[in-house]
Design an enzyme around this catalytic site. Structure first.
Site, PDB file in Angstrom:
ATOM      1  N   ASP A  24       0.831  -1.111   0.130  1.00  0.00           N
ATOM      2  CA  ASP A  24       0.109  -0.148  -0.212  1.00  0.00           C
ATOM      3  C   ASP A  24       0.721   1.206   0.144  1.00  0.00           C
ATOM      4  OD1 ASP A  24      -2.149  -1.910   0.071  1.00  0.00           O
ATOM      5  OD2 ASP A  24      -2.104  -1.549   2.633  1.00  0.00           O
ATOM      6  N   GLU A  69       1.024  -2.505  10.525  1.00  0.00           N
ATOM      7  CA  GLU A  69       0.961  -2.588   9.125  1.00  0.00           C
ATOM      8  C   GLU A  69       2.075  -1.729   8.487  1.00  0.00           C
ATOM      9  OE1 GLU A  69      -3.015  -1.820   7.193  1.00  0.00           O
ATOM     10  OE2 GLU A  69      -2.086  -0.583   5.924  1.00  0.00           O
ATOM     11  N   GLU A  70       2.472  -1.007   8.964  1.00  0.00           N
ATOM     12  CA  GLU A  70       3.644   0.215   8.578  1.00  0.00           C
ATOM     13  C   GLU A  70       4.759  -0.235   8.794  1.00  0.00           C
ATOM     14  OE1 GLU A  70       0.089   2.020   7.202  1.00  0.00           O
ATOM     15  OE2 GLU A  70       2.204   2.088   6.394  1.00  0.00           O
ATOM     16  N   LEU A  89      -3.536   3.634  10.959  1.00  0.00           N
ATOM     17  CA  LEU A  89      -4.366   4.443  10.468  1.00  0.00           C
ATOM     18  C   LEU A  89      -5.090   3.605   9.292  1.00  0.00           C
ATOM     19  CD1 LEU A  89      -5.776   7.085  10.977  1.00  0.00           C
ATOM     20  CD2 LEU A  89      -4.385   8.315   9.270  1.00  0.00           C
ATOM     21  N   ASP A  90      -6.104   2.914   9.654  1.00  0.00           N
ATOM     22  CA  ASP A  90      -6.737   1.848   8.414  1.00  0.00           C
ATOM     23  C   ASP A  90      -7.639   3.137   7.760  1.00  0.00           C
ATOM     24  OD1 ASP A  90      -7.465  -0.512   7.442  1.00  0.00           O
ATOM     25  OD2 ASP A  90      -9.329   0.279   7.775  1.00  0.00           O
ATOM     26  N   GLU A 106      -6.427  -6.501  11.364  1.00  0.00           N
ATOM     27  CA  GLU A 106      -7.533  -5.800  10.842  1.00  0.00           C
ATOM     28  C   GLU A 106      -9.023  -7.050  10.919  1.00  0.00           C
ATOM     29  OE1 GLU A 106      -6.207  -5.190   6.943  1.00  0.00           O
ATOM     30  OE2 GLU A 106      -6.443  -3.000   7.203  1.00  0.00           O
ATOM     31  N   ASP A 139      -3.017  -1.406  13.093  1.00  0.00           N
ATOM     32  CA  ASP A 139      -2.847  -0.979  11.572  1.00  0.00           C
ATOM     33  C   ASP A 139      -2.953   0.585  12.413  1.00  0.00           C
ATOM     34  OD1 ASP A 139      -4.970  -0.877   8.524  1.00  0.00           O
ATOM     35  OD2 ASP A 139      -3.475   0.615   9.536  1.00  0.00           O
TER      36      ASP A 139
HETATM   37  P1  P6P Z   1     -11.271  -1.426  -1.382  1.00  0.00           P
HETATM   38  C1  P6P Z   1      -8.644   0.593   3.440  1.00  0.00           C
HETATM   39  O1  P6P Z   1      -7.578   0.794   2.642  1.00  0.00           O
HETATM   40  C2  P6P Z   1      -8.934  -0.915   3.676  1.00  0.00           C
HETATM   41  O2  P6P Z   1      -7.765  -1.429   4.108  1.00  0.00           O
HETATM   42  C3  P6P Z   1      -9.966  -1.215   4.564  1.00  0.00           C
HETATM   43  O3  P6P Z   1     -10.148  -0.030   5.394  1.00  0.00           O
HETATM   44  C4  P6P Z   1     -11.289  -1.099   3.515  1.00  0.00           C
HETATM   45  O4  P6P Z   1     -12.374  -1.841   4.075  1.00  0.00           O
HETATM   46  C5  P6P Z   1     -10.917  -1.778   2.411  1.00  0.00           C
HETATM   47  O5  P6P Z   1      -9.217  -1.409   2.170  1.00  0.00           O
HETATM   48  C6  P6P Z   1     -11.153  -1.148   0.902  1.00  0.00           C
HETATM   49  O6  P6P Z   1     -10.717  -1.578  -0.157  1.00  0.00           O
HETATM   50  O7  P6P Z   1     -10.662  -2.403  -2.439  1.00  0.00           O
HETATM   51  O8  P6P Z   1     -12.835  -1.651  -1.394  1.00  0.00           O
HETATM   52  O9  P6P Z   1     -11.065   0.127  -2.102  1.00  0.00           O
END
Ligand code: P6P
Length: 341
Positions: free
Chosen positions: A69, A98-99, A121-122, A281, A119
């Site tokens: 990411d 995650e980072e 900042l998800d 997550e 994580d």
């Molecule tokens: P998509 C945010 O990047 C994340 O990890 C989650 O918070 C979120 O539910 C998902 O990815 C969204 O992914 O592929 O639908 O954009």
């Protein structure tokens, strides 16, 4: 004695703060220190999120995390806040972020009994357009007997988690946690006090869940047939479900926890293990949902349908598909795999 407190400060004479509730629930000062450290980091992250525009925190840091990411500037900042809060709490042995590509093993002088995966900042890709984000974490107790932790202390089954939680940075900053024998507790940050105040104890999914399904339908053509049929059912059969998808897991799960329904991030042709990571997550959300009377499954994954908390990950950034929410809707999706089998 006549009560003389005006309503505005009545609750302040006996605030149900996070520290108080966690002490009542565990009588474990190390755990109170851990929760206060996580809460402190979440308050710092909340402040950064709400000042991102002013503080120049929009945009990318120019690097990638372990799972590919793009790291946002605020991802890196939030990670530093979580790592330092936990490192100097003196109650952690192993950290997984995650980072961070690799686990952080605390030196003996700082090491303690907890192993925390998080994580920081998800959903951070949503920061630049002011959509809700969150911090997600899961906690195990160190199992190894040496002076410092090892990675196997955190590559554990979801069922071994002693604390799971998330902090939602939405219209309010809310902390949702479950720990040891507790139910699910909901706290709201009072920014004027800097304290998380209990707003719900032993939170449960609604008796009758709202008919809401939450999935990125842009991936529809790459799901397997049972998943396409299941989602068609929510959309086309009576009662017609409402589609809600924020694209930020904490926001989508928080709504599912409070209103009911189902959230899914299934495997697809391009992402055979789904997108979401097990340790920081899927596990924490699965633990919270289960404690609230719901359930979480991998869906059809590597030839079987498994309860998500039964998994034992082999690597710290492992991904897994997830089907999570009220039993009514999760069972309805899984039934399509039994039929297809
Ligand atoms: P998509 C945010 O990047 C994340 O990890 C989650 O918070 C979120 O539910 C998902 O990815 C969204 O992914 O592929 O639908 O954009």
């Amino acid at each position: 004695m006549a009560s003389f407190h005006p309503d505005s400060i009545r609750n302040d004479t006996n605030s149900l703060t996070l520290s108080r509730q966690v002490m009542i629930g565990t009588r474990d000062t190390d755990f109170v220190v851990l929760m206060n450290s996580i809460a402190c980091a979440c308050k710092l992250i909340s402040r950064s999120v709400r000042k991102a525009g002013i503080a120049g925190l929009y945009g990318n840091a120019g690097s990638e995390n372990a799972t590919g990411d793009d790291q946002k500037k605020i991802d890196v900042l939030s990670d530093e806040m979580m790592v330092n809060a936990l490192k100097y709490s003196h109650v952690c042995a192993v950290l997984v972020s995650e980072e961070q590509d690799d686990p952080i093993i605390m030196p003996e002088s700082l090491s303690g009994k907890y192993c925390v995966a998080f994580d920081p900042l998800d959903g951070s890709s949503n920061i630049d357009c002011n959509v809700s984000t969150g911090t997600i974490f899961s906690v195990w107790e160190k199992k190894s007997t040496g002076p410092v932790g090892v990675v196997d202390d955190i590559l554990r089954a979801g069922n071994d988690i002693v604390c799971a939680g998330y902090c939602a940075y939405g219209s309010a900053t809310e902390l949702v946690i479950t720990y040891y024998g507790s139910g699910v507790q909901r706290y709201t940050l009072d920014p004027s006090l800097g304290e998380f105040i209990l707003t719900a104890n032993n939170l449960k999914l609604p008796e009758v869940s709202k008919t809401i399904y939450s999935i990125n339908e842009g991936n529809y053509t790459s799901w397997d047939k049972p998943m396409r049929t299941a989602i068609d059912g929510f959309r086309l059969n009576e009662p017609r479900y409402t589609a809600r998808y924020v694209g930020s897991m904490v926001a989508d799960i928080h709504r599912t926890l409070l209103y009911g329904g189902i959230y899914l991030y299934p495997a697809d042709e391009k992402k055979g293990n789904g997108k979401l990571r097990v340790l920081y997550e899927c596990f924490p959300m699965a633990m919270i949902m289960a404690k609230a009377g719901g359930t979480a499954s991998t869906g059809m994954f590597k030839g079987t349908v498994t309860n998500l908390l039964d998994l034992v990950p082999k690597s710290i950034h492992e991904k897994v598909p997830i089907v999570i929410g009220c039993h009514r809707d999760v069972d309805r999706v899984l039934a399509h795999y039994n039929t297809s089998a």
